[in-house]
Design a protein around this motif. Structure first.
Motif, short mmCIF file in Angstrom:
data_model
loop_
_atom_site.label_atom_id
_atom_site.label_comp_id
_atom_site.label_asym_id
_atom_site.label_seq_id
_atom_site.Cartn_x
_atom_site.Cartn_y
_atom_site.Cartn_z
N LEU A 124 38.69 -3.23 10.79
CA LEU A 124 37.25 -3.79 10.75
C LEU A 124 36.28 -2.75 10.81
O LEU A 124 35.27 -2.97 10.15
CB LEU A 124 36.91 -4.74 12.04
N ILE A 125 36.44 -1.85 11.51
CA ILE A 125 35.33 -0.50 11.40
C ILE A 125 35.24 -0.01 10.24
O ILE A 125 34.27 0.28 9.34
CB ILE A 125 35.73 0.41 12.61
N TYR A 126 36.62 0.21 9.54
CA TYR A 126 36.60 0.84 8.16
C TYR A 126 35.90 -0.14 7.22
O TYR A 126 35.19 0.22 6.34
CB TYR A 126 38.02 1.02 7.89
N GLN A 127 36.07 -1.39 7.23
CA GLN A 127 35.63 -2.41 6.39
C GLN A 127 33.72 -2.39 6.76
O GLN A 127 33.25 -2.49 5.82
CB GLN A 127 36.09 -3.74 6.66
N SER A 128 33.57 -2.28 7.90
CA SER A 128 32.02 -2.19 8.21
C SER A 128 31.47 -1.00 7.36
O SER A 128 30.42 -1.06 6.80
CB SER A 128 31.91 -1.89 9.63
N LEU A 129 32.23 0.43 7.48
CA LEU A 129 31.70 1.30 6.90
C LEU A 129 31.65 1.30 5.25
O LEU A 129 30.47 1.80 4.70
CB LEU A 129 32.57 2.69 7.09
N LYS A 130 32.54 0.75 4.75
CA LYS A 130 32.28 0.43 3.34
C LYS A 130 31.52 -0.34 3.15
O LYS A 130 30.64 -0.29 1.92
CB LYS A 130 33.90 -0.37 2.83
N ARG A 131 30.87 -1.52 3.69
CA ARG A 131 29.99 -2.49 3.49
C ARG A 131 28.59 -1.68 3.54
O ARG A 131 27.49 -2.26 3.11
CB ARG A 131 29.86 -3.49 4.45
N LEU A 132 28.51 -0.60 4.39
CA LEU A 132 27.44 0.27 4.58
C LEU A 132 27.36 1.17 3.28
O LEU A 132 26.37 1.96 3.50
CB LEU A 132 27.47 1.09 5.75
N GLN A 133 28.41 0.99 2.53
CA GLN A 133 28.17 1.80 1.08
C GLN A 133 28.46 3.26 1.17
O GLN A 133 27.62 4.17 0.66
CB GLN A 133 27.07 1.55 0.33
N LEU A 134 29.19 3.78 2.36
CA LEU A 134 29.42 5.15 2.70
C LEU A 134 30.65 5.71 1.83
O LEU A 134 30.88 6.69 1.83
CB LEU A 134 29.60 5.38 4.08
N ARG A 135 31.38 4.83 1.34
CA ARG A 135 32.61 5.19 0.32
C ARG A 135 33.37 6.20 1.07
O ARG A 135 34.10 6.06 1.81
CB ARG A 135 31.96 5.73 -1.02
N LEU A 136 33.44 7.49 0.33
CA LEU A 136 34.24 8.57 0.68
C LEU A 136 34.25 8.58 2.30
O LEU A 136 35.16 8.84 3.10
CB LEU A 136 34.23 9.71 0.26
N TYR A 137 32.87 8.44 2.90
CA TYR A 137 32.66 8.99 4.23
C TYR A 137 32.96 7.88 5.38
O TYR A 137 33.45 8.07 6.42
CB TYR A 137 31.22 9.00 4.38
N ALA A 138 33.51 6.70 4.44
CA ALA A 138 34.35 5.62 5.44
C ALA A 138 35.54 6.06 5.85
O ALA A 138 35.97 5.83 7.12
CB ALA A 138 34.32 4.24 4.63
N GLN A 139 36.24 6.64 4.93
CA GLN A 139 37.40 7.05 5.32
C GLN A 139 37.39 8.50 6.23
O GLN A 139 38.30 8.56 7.13
CB GLN A 139 38.41 7.41 4.02
N LEU A 140 36.55 9.36 5.78
CA LEU A 140 36.59 10.56 6.66
C LEU A 140 35.99 10.24 8.18
O LEU A 140 36.70 11.03 9.00
CB LEU A 140 35.51 11.41 6.06
N ALA A 141 35.30 9.44 8.18
CA ALA A 141 34.55 9.10 9.64
C ALA A 141 35.88 8.33 10.38
O ALA A 141 35.47 8.37 11.51
CB ALA A 141 33.50 8.12 9.56
N LEU A 142 36.78 7.77 9.81
CA LEU A 142 37.77 6.96 10.65
C LEU A 142 38.88 8.18 11.11
O LEU A 142 39.47 7.99 12.17
CB LEU A 142 38.41 6.04 9.79
N LEU A 143 39.01 9.17 10.52
CA LEU A 143 40.06 10.00 10.66
C LEU A 143 40.23 10.63 12.12
O LEU A 143 41.20 10.56 12.85
CB LEU A 143 40.03 11.36 9.97
N PRO A 144 39.07 11.14 13.02
CA PRO A 144 39.23 11.38 14.29
C PRO A 144 39.97 10.18 15.06
O PRO A 144 40.70 10.50 15.98
CB PRO A 144 37.79 11.67 14.77
N ALA A 145 39.48 9.16 14.91
CA ALA A 145 39.95 7.96 15.59
C ALA A 145 41.21 7.67 15.42
O ALA A 145 42.21 7.51 16.27
CB ALA A 145 39.09 6.52 15.46
N VAL A 146 41.77 7.86 14.16
CA VAL A 146 43.22 7.75 13.77
C VAL A 146 43.98 8.66 14.40
O VAL A 146 45.12 8.21 14.81
CB VAL A 146 43.32 7.82 12.11
N VAL A 147 43.61 10.03 14.49
CA VAL A 147 44.60 11.13 15.16
C VAL A 147 44.50 10.84 16.73
O VAL A 147 45.64 10.81 17.00
CB VAL A 147 43.63 12.38 14.84
#
Length: 553
Positions: A131-154
């Protein structure tokens, strides 16, 4: 055949860790080097696989990771037989939704054990990440949506502390909070609020408080943000849209309160869930510093000393935030972008502030309370990354670098990197106390455990015979102790449990003094036990009493 028959983890599954580090590292380096986002299904499959595979040792670990986990499982099992809250179960600070979710899974045919709890914890955490990733995508952050999620994924993948791996009571509320933020990001993108989405937002907001009472301030912030969206996007129809939101919230709460009233437990719901929890810090966190300002100033130190790994998640976000402030405010860049997006990000900043206030208000600083930060911090990381030069993207790898260094150090020093070896789970799955209990009773009967050892309910699959299944509020001195103790004895009189266990030993959480907290020190309880029960066995200091057969009628 259970999974433990075909796969085992020892204390140092180095190859397993290394392969998952490499897999996540490949994804991370691809994103940063190519500056090109992966297809959604590839990215979500990758992070789902890594987080799930790294949790596999925990999935196979059929032992309690945290006392709260046993409480919730016992409550879920009991509600399957007697679904009336505050007649059978008092969820204390955890809202009823957490227990009812387990009850629902039990009715679907799942056994309520620690395997299920650990898988469910991961599933809810992953759902919030999606859901956080989909929110970032809706904010049109594109590549940064995936990068921003990496610390949480780790952090979700390689964190080893039980506070973040067990089925904690904040997890379901975080999913609903993430859903609400996702809906707000949709409104931000489409520049309109759909009535169906608004109804879902209202229902979700109402349920958040029934998941975790401490999440009420966070739901309030998002509720105010929703009203701001309505006013900004539908000023002429503000009262219509605000009425839909209000009716959605009141509809859920009206139905819930009517349900409580119809079974005569509405007053109990108010007293035990609202009033008692409001007094929780006063009654049980007396040593916490009293000054909110002092706590606020100490907050970074509080996270550092109590974080148990989540501080590694915060580190890259903090550095990106410093860089963001430097580029935006000192060099006055990206002002136009911020002005366009300011109202959404103002809500997110307010959310962060409210999380800090909420954690300070509890005064207990349990690590899993810090998980409320993951949602807003991931969103802010996306904003920071989109406003900084591409060289700053490498900072998101910092969290993984720290965990990878733990792997290297653990391998070199031959120190175990896995806290959850499979063989320990198999050897200790049914404790000596659990085996002894089942000599005198059977699954499905009522059990009462005096102390904080709710795992005995789970081991034996017996129902809790009292509302408060961990005895803290009945045994420890506080302003409402008499009320809790009276209910405890009254519940025992009603359910006539087959077994009473006095689990107060020198190892008991919070109540480690048997001479002070043993049941014999509470006259009404002592009389109930001496009249209707006989001591059958003492196992490692735990006293097991069986109900006299002539008193069971």
């Amino acid at each position: 055949m259970t999974p433990t028959n075909w796969i085992y983890f020892d204390t140092s599954p180095t190859t397993w860790w290394l392969l998952n580090h490499l897999a996540l590292g490949v994804v991370s380096f691809w994103l940063i080097r190519r500056q090109q986002a992966l297809p959604d299904w590839v990215f979500l499959l990758a992070i789902g696989a890594v987080t799930g595979l790294m949790r596999l040792p925990v999935f196979l670990y059929n032992l309690p990771l945290n006392p709260d986990e046993s409480q919730l499982l016992a409550q879920g099992l009991t509600l399957a037989y007697d679904p009336i809250l505050y007649r059978s179960v008092d969820p204390t600070t955890s809202g009823p939704c957490n227990s009812f979710l387990l009850t629902f899974l039990y009715l679907l045919g799942f056994k309520l054990d620690f395997h299920l709890a650990h898988v469910l914890s991961w599933a809810l955490t992953f759902a919030s990440l999606v859901l956080i990733y989909q929110s970032l995508k809706r904010l049109q952050l594109r590549l940064y949506a995936q990068l921003a999620l990496l610390p949480a994924v780790v952090f979700v993948s390689f964190g080893q502390d039980e506070d973040y791996l067990h089925y904690y009571s904040e997890s379901l509320s975080i999913v609903l909070l993430s859903l609400n933020v996702y809906l707000m990001s949709c409104w931000h993108q489409q520049k309109k609020v759909r009535l169906f989405e608004l109804t879902v937002f209202g229902i979700s907001t109402a349920l958040i408080v029934l998941c975790k009472i401490q999440a009420l301030p966070l739901a309030f912030v998002l509720g105010v943000g929703c009203l701001f969206f309505i006013y900004t996007l539908h000023k002429q129809q503000f009262f219509v849209y605000a009425s839909v939101l209000t009716l959605s919230v009141l509809g859920v709460w009206g139905a819930w309160l009517a349900h409580m009233w119809s079974y005569g437990v509405l007053e109990d719901f108010y007293f035990y869930y609202i009033k008692a929890n409001a007094l929780l810090k006063k009654n049980f966190v007396a040593n916490s510093p009293k000054s909110p300002l002092r706590l606020l100033l100490m907050f970074p130190l509080i996270i550092y000393t109590n974080g148990k790994g989540i501080e590694y998640f915060f580190l890259p976000i903090l550095l990106l935030g410093v860089g963001f402030l430097s580029f935006v405010f000192f060099k006055r860049k990206h002002w136009k972008t911020l002005i366009i997006k300011h109202y959404f990000w103002t809500i997110i900043v307010a959310y962060v502030v409210m999380v800090i206030i909420t954690v300070i208000r509890t005064g207990s600083f349990y690590p899993h309370h810090f998980t409320y930060f993951i949602l807003p911090c991931c969103l802010l990381a996306g904003l920071f990354l989109s406003s900084l030069p591409t060289q700053w993207n490498w900072i998101v790898l910092l969290t993984q670098g720290i965990y990878f260094s733990h792997l290297l150090i653990g391998t070199i020093t031959k120190k175990g990197i896995n806290k959850y070896p499979t063989f320990i789970s198999e050897m200790e799955e049914l404790s000596p106390v659990g085996r002894t209990i089942l000599r005198y009773a059977k699954p499905g009967e009522y059990l009462v455990v005096w102390g904080w050892d709710c795992q005995y309910y789970v081991e034996t699959q017996m129902l809790q015979g009292v509302n408060e299944n961990h005895s803290v509020r009945s045994a420890m001195e506080h302003s409402l102790q008499d009320v809790y103790l009276q209910r405890y004895v009254r519940d025992m009189t009603r359910t006539k449990p087959a077994i009473f266990v006095d689990a107060i030993t020198t190892e008991t959480l919070w109540m480690e003094d048997p001479d002070k907290y043993g049941h014999q020190n509470y006259p009404a309880l002592a009389k109930e036990i001496s009249t209707h029960y006989t001591l059958k066995a003492t196992v490692n200091g735990v006293r097991i009493y069986a109900r006299n057969s002539k008193t069971t009628l």
